[in-house]
Write a protein that holds these residues in place. Sequence first.
Motif, mmCIF file in Angstrom:
data_model
loop_
_atom_site.group_PDB
_atom_site.id
_atom_site.type_symbol
_atom_site.label_atom_id
_atom_site.label_comp_id
_atom_site.label_asym_id
_atom_site.label_seq_id
_atom_site.Cartn_x
_atom_site.Cartn_y
_atom_site.Cartn_z
ATOM 1 N N ARG A 59 0.821 -1.216 0.000
ATOM 2 C CA ARG A 59 0.000 0.000 0.000
ATOM 3 C C ARG A 59 0.849 1.259 0.000
ATOM 4 O O ARG A 59 0.432 2.290 -0.516
ATOM 5 C CB ARG A 59 -0.992 -0.019 1.157
ATOM 6 N N ASP A 60 2.059 1.200 0.571
ATOM 7 C CA ASP A 60 2.940 2.366 0.564
ATOM 8 C C ASP A 60 3.490 2.656 -0.832
ATOM 9 O O ASP A 60 3.911 3.777 -1.107
ATOM 10 C CB ASP A 60 4.115 2.150 1.532
ATOM 11 N N GLN A 61 3.513 1.653 -1.693
ATOM 12 C CA GLN A 61 4.015 1.842 -3.051
ATOM 13 C C GLN A 61 2.925 2.312 -4.017
ATOM 14 O O GLN A 61 3.238 2.795 -5.102
ATOM 15 C CB GLN A 61 4.611 0.532 -3.573
ATOM 16 N N ALA A 62 1.676 2.147 -3.655
ATOM 17 C CA ALA A 62 0.574 2.559 -4.531
ATOM 18 C C ALA A 62 0.716 4.048 -4.854
ATOM 19 O O ALA A 62 1.171 4.841 -4.031
ATOM 20 C CB ALA A 62 -0.766 2.279 -3.869
ATOM 21 N N ARG A 63 0.331 4.402 -6.064
ATOM 22 C CA ARG A 63 0.468 5.777 -6.550
ATOM 23 C C ARG A 63 -0.904 6.457 -6.469
ATOM 24 O O ARG A 63 -1.902 5.900 -6.909
ATOM 25 C CB ARG A 63 0.987 5.744 -7.984
ATOM 26 N N HIS A 64 -0.937 7.670 -5.915
ATOM 27 C CA HIS A 64 -2.191 8.389 -5.718
ATOM 28 C C HIS A 64 -2.255 9.597 -6.654
ATOM 29 O O HIS A 64 -1.309 10.379 -6.726
ATOM 30 C CB HIS A 64 -2.330 8.847 -4.263
ATOM 31 N N MET A 107 -7.678 8.689 -7.611
ATOM 32 C CA MET A 107 -7.365 7.369 -8.127
ATOM 33 C C MET A 107 -6.109 6.862 -7.424
ATOM 34 O O MET A 107 -5.137 7.595 -7.293
ATOM 35 C CB MET A 107 -7.106 7.414 -9.634
ATOM 36 N N THR A 108 -6.163 5.616 -7.002
ATOM 37 C CA THR A 108 -5.000 4.960 -6.422
ATOM 38 C C THR A 108 -4.614 3.832 -7.353
ATOM 39 O O THR A 108 -5.381 2.884 -7.547
ATOM 40 C CB THR A 108 -5.317 4.404 -5.019
ATOM 41 N N THR A 109 -3.440 3.950 -7.966
ATOM 42 C CA THR A 109 -2.954 2.901 -8.854
ATOM 43 C C THR A 109 -2.463 1.744 -8.001
ATOM 44 O O THR A 109 -1.594 1.906 -7.151
ATOM 45 C CB THR A 109 -1.819 3.418 -9.754
ATOM 46 N N THR A 143 4.345 0.665 -14.785
ATOM 47 C CA THR A 143 5.379 1.332 -14.000
ATOM 48 C C THR A 143 5.268 1.032 -12.507
ATOM 49 O O THR A 143 6.061 1.537 -11.719
ATOM 50 C CB THR A 143 5.340 2.861 -14.226
ATOM 51 N N LEU A 144 4.306 0.211 -12.147
ATOM 52 C CA LEU A 144 4.117 -0.181 -10.749
ATOM 53 C C LEU A 144 3.860 -1.681 -10.718
ATOM 54 O O LEU A 144 2.726 -2.131 -10.863
ATOM 55 C CB LEU A 144 2.950 0.584 -10.123
ATOM 56 N N LEU A 169 -4.645 -1.509 -12.791
ATOM 57 C CA LEU A 169 -5.727 -1.713 -11.841
ATOM 58 C C LEU A 169 -5.680 -0.560 -10.862
ATOM 59 O O LEU A 169 -4.611 -0.245 -10.327
ATOM 60 C CB LEU A 169 -5.550 -3.044 -11.090
ATOM 61 N N TRP A 170 -6.833 0.098 -10.649
ATOM 62 C CA TRP A 170 -6.854 1.217 -9.734
ATOM 63 C C TRP A 170 -8.154 1.277 -8.965
ATOM 64 O O TRP A 170 -9.154 0.716 -9.367
ATOM 65 C CB TRP A 170 -6.560 2.537 -10.448
ATOM 66 N N ARG A 171 -8.081 1.967 -7.813
ATOM 67 C CA ARG A 171 -9.260 2.219 -6.992
ATOM 68 C C ARG A 171 -9.655 3.674 -7.219
ATOM 69 O O ARG A 171 -8.805 4.568 -7.250
ATOM 70 C CB ARG A 171 -8.960 1.990 -5.512
#
Length: 124
Positions: free
Chosen positions: A6-11, A19-21, A26-27, A34-36
């Motif tokens: 979760r710390d690596q997710a991109r916001h 959006m949270t990637t 690149t991730l 896939l994103w929230r």
Amino acid sequence: MPVITRDQARHTVTPAGAMTTLASPTLGAAGSALWRVRMAPHAAGPEHRIDVEQIWTVLDGGAEITLGAEKLTLAPGDTAVLPADVLRQITAGPWGLTAVATAPAGANAFRAGEAQGIVPPWIA
């Protein structure tokens, strides 16, 4: 198989929501993104089209999706398969929207009336 914490997710925050990637090229070197998505009550994204199919599943709240001339109403647990190159607009319901969405990596988004697209940061 890489694990993306979760710390690596991109916001990414936009006027319509956040959006949270969760995975992308690149991730985690994924071939799909896939994103929230989180949107405030009644928030509306821009009218746009994407050059690939997208799949959205509502986790909480709800949404109305204008897809071409059609209006779709989604509630928690509903999934919408949005075809490529069809003009769409997503509007959160009265309780907001939390959803997960996926699309092939490198998809281009085009605002209504624009011929040149961009790769949204949550898909890259």
